[in-house]
Design an enzyme around this catalytic site. Structure first.
Site, mmCIF file in Angstrom:
data_model
loop_
_atom_site.group_PDB
_atom_site.id
_atom_site.type_symbol
_atom_site.label_atom_id
_atom_site.label_comp_id
_atom_site.label_asym_id
_atom_site.label_seq_id
_atom_site.Cartn_x
_atom_site.Cartn_y
_atom_site.Cartn_z
ATOM 1 C CB SER A 1 -0.969 0.145 1.239
ATOM 2 O OG SER A 1 -2.024 0.617 0.872
ATOM 3 C CG HIS B 1 -5.836 -2.415 0.188
ATOM 4 N ND1 HIS B 1 -4.923 -2.056 -0.733
ATOM 5 C CD2 HIS B 1 -5.192 -1.657 1.353
ATOM 6 C CE1 HIS B 1 -3.839 -1.268 -0.356
ATOM 7 N NE2 HIS B 1 -4.181 -0.860 0.818
HETATM 8 C C1 GTR Z 1 -5.419 4.560 1.627
HETATM 9 C C2 GTR Z 1 -4.596 5.434 0.476
HETATM 10 C C3 GTR Z 1 -3.918 4.564 -0.440
HETATM 11 C C4 GTR Z 1 -3.121 3.643 0.316
HETATM 12 C C5 GTR Z 1 -3.796 3.078 1.705
HETATM 13 C C6 GTR Z 1 -2.709 2.070 2.432
HETATM 14 O O1 GTR Z 1 -6.233 5.367 2.583
HETATM 15 O O2 GTR Z 1 -5.811 6.110 0.024
HETATM 16 O O3 GTR Z 1 -3.119 5.479 -1.379
HETATM 17 O O4 GTR Z 1 -1.805 3.831 0.461
HETATM 18 O O5 GTR Z 1 -4.238 4.065 2.449
HETATM 19 O O6 GTR Z 1 -1.483 2.678 2.867
HETATM 20 O O7 GTR Z 1 -3.315 1.569 3.439
#
Ligand code: GTR
Length: 436
Positions: free
Chosen positions: A276, A417
């Site tokens: 991420s 995710h």
């Molecule tokens: C989200 C963000 C993403 C991603 C994610 C993370 O809120 O919008 O770009 O990086 O966090 O790091 O878990």
């Protein structure tokens, strides 16, 4: 003056919420992706063609790197003079005798207020000579990666309370061993609670060392005016200087500085990995520091592997609004005119060339634009071609669970995710092909 500060933070949050409500709706409809033209990786800024690997290495790569520094992540300082390493723990009976556990205290400067960063290392035993390694930047503290009670708990805290509604992710004893994937993330499928069923033990059993650092030990993750973490050792950044992603990446280079001194690790074979926002960080670390032998981006999305010009899921405008500290201030100039940005993220992948790079997406992670992540890998291919190497070896995004790629690996995984056992299995196979 804690109360004044708290009031300022509350006001800041209120303003942020207001500006976020004014943002355009997020597009998840492929038919509404705007027409765009990507900057050609094989064309110099003056329009002349890049014809050979040496044109790339000597002229085009430095040009692209500089554009990313100037407009996206910001320029970072080099290795600091006062950098010091101290081995604070060295135990060759770790994990029931299977591994050596080492902890290294990294101090970045001689100044008293230098942050203390703790690099945790596990090295498999009974190997012939120095081993290749994964360097993983983790979300919530080293002690989350394994139940091993000897792992120290960090005194730092990233304060990234905007992540997935988490309000207190301060490193503490009660979350020891909570992150079986090492890298972090809120859902991790495929690992069980059985002893040994976690990414660390899989990495060791395949003959790799693991080095990991908590990103909060380098710099916090909130818009603090760059007064904390390693930033406080340097003057306040100018609009083209390091935001937090560049700072975390800089910290990874300092970890590699240590690994170069560790006789049991082959520092020429270190893969840098993150998930991420830390996947964005891993890609930028490999771009900035060619000593990294491989980069692995897990669900890195906007500002990571995903193409910005597609404006699918998270956009540059949204990311700069929600996380104003991640990139350099110059990046905000492109919030409403993304086509004027002189680079796009496929060129971030080209900065890894000719080193192998792996990009992973997840079907349920539309916010990160899985297709845009694949397309970055695809359009980085011509630069690998200059070196006689093959990229993703596919013209269409593959179906879930069908990994592709030679020097640019890619997979789409079913699910959310996260970093899962499936993801790690692909990274280990990819590393076996390139680092062994
Ligand atoms: C989200 C963000 C993403 C991603 C994610 C993370 O809120 O919008 O770009 O990086 O966090 O790091 O878990």
């Amino acid at each position: 003056m804690p109360t004044l500060r708290n009031a300022a933070t509350a006001l800041g949050l209120a303003l942020l919420t207001m500006s976020e409500t004014q943002l355009p709706a997020v597009n998840y409809d492929e038919t509404k992706v705007p027409q765009y033209t990507l900057p050609d990786p094989l064309k110099m800024q003056d329009g002349s063609p890049v014809k050979s690997a040496s044109d790339w290495v000597e002229k085009r790569r430095p040009e692209v790197l500089n554009l990313f520094r100037e407009h996206v992540y910001g320029h970072a300082p080099g290795r600091p003079e006062g950098l010091k390493f101290k081995v604070t723990q060295n135990d060759d009976t770790a994990l029931g005798g299977k591994a050596i556990r080492r902890e290294v205290l990294i101090t970045f400067a001689r100044k008293e207020e230098t942050p203390e960063a703790h690099l945790l290392i596990y090295i498999p035993k009974n190997t012939d000579g120095p081993v290749p390694a994964f360097l993983v930047i983790n979300f919530d503290g080293n002690h989350l990666i394994h139940p091993d009670p000897a792992i120290s708990i960090s005194k730092s805290w990233v304060r990234n309370t905007r992540r997935h509604g988490i309000t207190d992710n301060r490193p503490k004893e009660s979350n020891r061993g909570n992150t079986k994937s090492i890298a972090g993330g809120n859902v991790e499928k495929g690992f069980s609670d059985k002893p040994g069923d976690n990414a660390l033990e899989q990495i060791l059993s395949r003959g790799y060392a693991l080095a990991t650092i908590y990103y909060g030990d380098i710099d916090p993750d909130y818009d603090d005016g760059f007064e904390n973490g390693v930033h406080r050792l340097y003057p306040k950044p100018k609009p083209n200087e390091w935001g937090s992603i560049a700072t975390w990446a800089w910290g990874l280079s300092r970890c590699l500085d240590y690994l170069e001194t560790d006789r049991e690790i082959n520092a020429k074979k270190v893969a840098v990995m993150g998930h991420s926002r830390l996947g964005k960080t891993a890609l930028w670390a490999a771009a900035e520091d060619e000593r990294f032998a491989m980069a692995i981006s897990n669900n890195s999305g906007c500002g990571g592997a995903a193409l910005s010009r597609r404006e699918f899921g998270e956009t540059v405008k949204r990311i700069n609004t929600s996380f104003p500290h991640w990139f350099c201030d110059n990046f905000t100039q492109y919030n409403d005119r993304i086509n004027d940005l002189p680079v796009d993220q496929h060129q971030l992948i080209t900065l890894a060339a000719p080193r192998p790079v792996y990009i992973a997406s997840a079907t349920g992670d539309e916010w990160a634009d899985p297709k845009g992540e694949f397309l970055s890998g695809l359009h980085a291919g011509p630069v690998y071609g200059l070196f006689g190497l093959k990229g993703v070896e596919a013209t269409e995004q593959p179906k879930p669970e069908e990994p592709v790629g030679a020097h640019i690996g890619y997979h789409l995984r079913t699910g959310e995710h996260a970093v899962t056992a499936y993801d790690w299995a692909q990274y280990l196979d990819f590393a076996d092909r390139h680092l062994k």
